[in-house]
Motif scaffolding. Structure first.
Motif, PDB file in Angstrom:
ATOM      1  N   UNK A   1      82.657  44.145  74.964  1.00  0.00           N
ATOM      2  CA  UNK A   1      81.931  43.294  75.895  1.00  0.00           C
ATOM      3  C   UNK A   1      80.491  43.776  76.046  1.00  0.00           C
ATOM      4  N   UNK A   2      80.309  45.077  76.140  1.00  0.00           N
ATOM      5  CA  UNK A   2      78.955  45.626  76.238  1.00  0.00           C
ATOM      6  C   UNK A   2      78.116  45.308  75.015  1.00  0.00           C
ATOM      7  N   UNK A   3      78.727  45.331  73.857  1.00  0.00           N
ATOM      8  CA  UNK A   3      77.994  44.990  72.636  1.00  0.00           C
ATOM      9  C   UNK A   3      77.590  43.516  72.629  1.00  0.00           C
ATOM     10  N   UNK A   4      78.474  42.648  73.111  1.00  0.00           N
ATOM     11  CA  UNK A   4      78.145  41.221  73.171  1.00  0.00           C
ATOM     12  C   UNK A   4      76.978  40.988  74.125  1.00  0.00           C
TER      13      UNK A   4
ATOM     14  N   UNK B   1      74.721  43.159  74.901  1.00  0.00           N
ATOM     15  CA  UNK B   1      73.532  43.739  74.267  1.00  0.00           C
ATOM     16  C   UNK B   1      72.948  42.774  73.251  1.00  0.00           C
ATOM     17  N   UNK B   2      73.801  42.137  72.457  1.00  0.00           N
ATOM     18  CA  UNK B   2      73.307  41.201  71.453  1.00  0.00           C
ATOM     19  C   UNK B   2      72.580  40.028  72.072  1.00  0.00           C
ATOM     20  N   UNK B   3      73.173  39.433  73.106  1.00  0.00           N
ATOM     21  CA  UNK B   3      72.504  38.308  73.757  1.00  0.00           C
ATOM     22  C   UNK B   3      71.191  38.751  74.403  1.00  0.00           C
ATOM     23  N   UNK B   4      71.191  39.927  75.022  1.00  0.00           N
ATOM     24  CA  UNK B   4      69.952  40.391  75.657  1.00  0.00           C
ATOM     25  C   UNK B   4      68.856  40.618  74.627  1.00  0.00           C
ATOM     26  N   UNK B   5      69.194  41.290  73.530  1.00  0.00           N
ATOM     27  CA  UNK B   5      68.184  41.556  72.504  1.00  0.00           C
ATOM     28  C   UNK B   5      67.643  40.256  71.921  1.00  0.00           C
ATOM     29  N   UNK B   6      68.529  39.292  71.704  1.00  0.00           N
ATOM     30  CA  UNK B   6      68.095  38.010  71.145  1.00  0.00           C
ATOM     31  C   UNK B   6      67.229  37.247  72.132  1.00  0.00           C
ATOM     32  N   UNK B   7      67.712  37.110  73.370  1.00  0.00           N
ATOM     33  CA  UNK B   7      67.038  36.237  74.332  1.00  0.00           C
ATOM     34  C   UNK B   7      65.686  36.773  74.767  1.00  0.00           C
ATOM     35  N   UNK B   8      65.543  38.080  74.863  1.00  0.00           N
ATOM     36  CA  UNK B   8      64.252  38.591  75.321  1.00  0.00           C
ATOM     37  C   UNK B   8      63.147  38.331  74.296  1.00  0.00           C
ATOM     38  N   UNK B   9      63.521  38.100  73.052  1.00  0.00           N
ATOM     39  CA  UNK B   9      62.558  37.697  72.033  1.00  0.00           C
ATOM     40  C   UNK B   9      62.432  36.177  71.953  1.00  0.00           C
TER      41      UNK B   9
ATOM     42  N   UNK C   1      66.218  30.548  82.373  1.00  0.00           N
ATOM     43  CA  UNK C   1      66.304  31.728  81.507  1.00  0.00           C
ATOM     44  C   UNK C   1      67.472  32.612  81.948  1.00  0.00           C
ATOM     45  N   UNK C   2      68.132  33.240  80.958  1.00  0.00           N
ATOM     46  CA  UNK C   2      69.337  34.010  81.248  1.00  0.00           C
ATOM     47  C   UNK C   2      69.261  35.463  80.810  1.00  0.00           C
ATOM     48  N   UNK C   3      68.181  35.866  80.140  1.00  0.00           N
ATOM     49  CA  UNK C   3      68.102  37.271  79.738  1.00  0.00           C
ATOM     50  C   UNK C   3      68.139  38.223  80.937  1.00  0.00           C
ATOM     51  N   UNK C   4      67.557  37.864  82.105  1.00  0.00           N
ATOM     52  CA  UNK C   4      67.686  38.778  83.250  1.00  0.00           C
ATOM     53  C   UNK C   4      69.135  38.993  83.682  1.00  0.00           C
ATOM     54  N   UNK C   5      69.993  37.982  83.501  1.00  0.00           N
ATOM     55  CA  UNK C   5      71.407  38.152  83.828  1.00  0.00           C
ATOM     56  C   UNK C   5      72.046  39.213  82.923  1.00  0.00           C
ATOM     57  N   UNK C   6      71.755  39.133  81.624  1.00  0.00           N
ATOM     58  CA  UNK C   6      72.319  40.104  80.689  1.00  0.00           C
ATOM     59  C   UNK C   6      71.810  41.508  80.993  1.00  0.00           C
ATOM     60  N   UNK C   7      70.513  41.628  81.323  1.00  0.00           N
ATOM     61  CA  UNK C   7      69.954  42.938  81.668  1.00  0.00           C
ATOM     62  C   UNK C   7      70.630  43.500  82.911  1.00  0.00           C
TER      63      UNK C   7
ATOM     64  N   UNK D   1      74.256  39.585  65.819  1.00  0.00           N
ATOM     65  CA  UNK D   1      75.548  40.203  66.127  1.00  0.00           C
ATOM     66  C   UNK D   1      76.190  40.873  64.916  1.00  0.00           C
ATOM     67  N   UNK D   2      75.460  40.977  63.822  1.00  0.00           N
ATOM     68  CA  UNK D   2      76.014  41.632  62.639  1.00  0.00           C
ATOM     69  C   UNK D   2      76.612  43.002  62.896  1.00  0.00           C
ATOM     70  N   UNK D   3      75.965  43.855  63.724  1.00  0.00           N
ATOM     71  CA  UNK D   3      76.502  45.207  63.948  1.00  0.00           C
ATOM     72  C   UNK D   3      77.644  45.274  64.963  1.00  0.00           C
ATOM     73  N   UNK D   4      78.155  44.153  65.442  1.00  0.00           N
ATOM     74  CA  UNK D   4      79.065  44.196  66.582  1.00  0.00           C
ATOM     75  C   UNK D   4      80.353  44.953  66.283  1.00  0.00           C
ATOM     76  N   UNK D   5      80.804  44.927  65.041  1.00  0.00           N
ATOM     77  CA  UNK D   5      82.050  45.608  64.704  1.00  0.00           C
ATOM     78  C   UNK D   5      81.823  46.939  64.002  1.00  0.00           C
ATOM     79  N   UNK D   6      80.591  47.463  64.078  1.00  0.00           N
ATOM     80  CA  UNK D   6      80.316  48.762  63.468  1.00  0.00           C
ATOM     81  C   UNK D   6      81.106  49.853  64.185  1.00  0.00           C
ATOM     82  N   UNK D   7      81.533  50.887  63.459  1.00  0.00           N
ATOM     83  CA  UNK D   7      82.250  51.990  64.117  1.00  0.00           C
ATOM     84  C   UNK D   7      81.385  52.645  65.186  1.00  0.00           C
TER      85      UNK D   7
END
Length: 217
Positions: A42-45, A47-55, A76-82, A201-207
């Protein structure tokens, strides 16, 4: 030509839905929002939305007409993710930097150079707010998370979310333009936005990468 047939041909939203259908399925398969959700994933998800939306958010705002800036600023929803990331305070698992880099790279393939393109891209993010509503009850049951502590992003605007989606649909039809080039630009941007999210979200399943222990003296 009947009035109904003309409406089908000129309505933007069905065309956006057809253009992006396979990619919508791809990102659903990647994120697995319907599956049990461990906190780390959940934290990774988030993080992905926050990184995407802030750009993405400043770029969409710039592409929209100035008269629509107050409308956009209220959505805007990036503040929610932050806020959620701060509330959860999950330990860094090695994906923060890689997801930041993937979000930066993904933006390079996303052209947002016209109001029509902005509307097409908004279609993807506005639609995701509807899907997020199904996740918040699961996170409450599994982890005790609430919109005030950990699920602000997926809760979004709560009971207003459906009405905001209908408002967006009306605005999209009015603001994206009626020419074929404008409609094509909107669909191209929607497709590119899905692809950019998938790349982010490519790195979402990285170890998980454990933090290095301190060196002994």
């Amino acid at each position: 030509m009947t009035t109904t047939a003309a409406k089908i041909e000129t309505d933007l939203l069905p065309r956006l839905r057809r253009s992006t259908g396979p990619l919508h399925d791809d990102i659903e398969a990647l994120l697995h929002l319907e599956a049990p959700m461990p906190l780390r994933r959940y934290g990774r998800i988030l993080r992905g939305f926050h990184e995407f939306l802030q750009l993405w958010e400043p770029r969409v705002r710039q592409a929209l007409p100035e008269r629509l800036h107050p409308w956009f600023d209220a959505r805007v929803r990036s503040p929610f993710a932050a806020r959620d990331l701060t509330a959860l305070a999950l330990p860094e698992d090695g994906t923060h930097q890689t997801m930041h880099a993937s979000a930066l790279a993904a933006q390079q393939g996303l052209r947002l150079d016209s109001p029509a393109a902005a509307i097409g891209s908004l279609y993807v993010i506005e639609g995701s707010a509807l899907g997020g509503q199904v996740l918040t009850p699961k996170l409450l049951a599994a982890h005790g998370l609430t919109p005030e502590h950990g699920t602000a992003y997926f809760h979004g605007f709560g009971a207003r979310t459906g009405a905001m989606w209908r408002e967006f649909r009306e605005l999209a039809q009015a603001e994206a333009g009626t020419g074929e080039s404008e409609r094509s630009a909107a669909c191209d941007a929607a497709v590119a936005t899905f692809r950019a999210l998938i790349a982010t979200f490519g790195p979402i399943d990285a170890p998980t990468v454990a933090a290095s222990p301190p060196r002994s003296a």
